[in-house]
Write an enzyme that holds these catalytic residues in place. Structure first.
Site, short mmCIF file in Angstrom:
data_model
loop_
_atom_site.label_atom_id
_atom_site.label_comp_id
_atom_site.label_asym_id
_atom_site.label_seq_id
_atom_site.Cartn_x
_atom_site.Cartn_y
_atom_site.Cartn_z
N GLY A 49 0.75 -1.06 0.20
CA GLY A 49 0.40 0.38 0.23
C GLY A 49 0.56 1.41 -0.72
O GLY A 49 0.86 2.22 0.63
N HIS A 50 1.53 1.31 -0.42
CA HIS A 50 2.57 2.24 -0.96
C HIS A 50 4.04 1.90 -2.35
O HIS A 50 3.66 0.87 -2.75
CB HIS A 50 4.03 2.12 0.45
CG HIS A 50 4.67 1.25 0.25
ND1 HIS A 50 4.91 0.08 -0.35
CD2 HIS A 50 4.40 0.66 1.86
CE1 HIS A 50 5.94 -0.37 0.42
NE2 HIS A 50 5.05 -1.09 1.52
#
Ligand code: TYD
Length: 132
Positions: A49-50
């Site tokens: 999630g990055h």
């Protein structure tokens, strides 16, 4: 700019059991500086999630299966990894999440840089502006 892609690895078939491998300057498009793995993921959890500024990586499902969702800022693609004889190359500057881990799955990840928290892009808006 490099593109995410599935890379097939050598597969040495043997009645004693199969063997696959990769090495620096072969099979994958970067020199390995770091290896880590993700395991014992509880059902329903996700990782990532990055994006990364410099980090490139190659992700293999050594055991079990999971999905890698790759977002280039315009579209998302999902790669289901479920065999140990291929992996997904993820260049820098792609937003990525890993989810849908099966029981006992094992994700092996090799990267071109040492761990550095300043290399992480955690804010999606910042990611979109860096993509431009
Ligand atoms: P993180 O990269 O945030 O995990 P994920 O992207 O899978 O959700 O890493 C989780 C923690 O582990 C964080 O505190 C940093 C640490 N870590 C290291 O020390 N070295 C590493 O190589 C990695 C990938 C993480």
């Amino acid at each position: 700019m490099q593109k995410p892609q599935i890379i097939d690895l050598p597969k040495i078939l043997d009645k004693r059991g199969n063997l696959s491998f990769f090495e620096n300057d072969n099979q994958i498009p970067f020199r390995i500086k770091r290896t880590y793995w993700i395991y014992d993921v509880p059902g329903g959890e996700f990782r990532g999630g990055h994006a990364y500024k410099k980090n490139e990586e190659f992700i293999i499902a050594l055991s079990g299966s999971f999905d890698v969702i790759i977002d280039d800022g315009k579209e998302k693609n999902t790669y289901n990894l479920n065999r140990s004889y291929y992996g997904l190359y993820v260049p820098k500057l792609y937003w990525r999440e890993i989810n849908n881990f099966s029981t006992n799955s094992l994700a092996l990840i090799v990267s071109n840089v040492e761990y550095n928290k300043n290399d992480y892009i955690l804010n999606y808006t910042e990611f979109l502006s860096l993509r431009k």
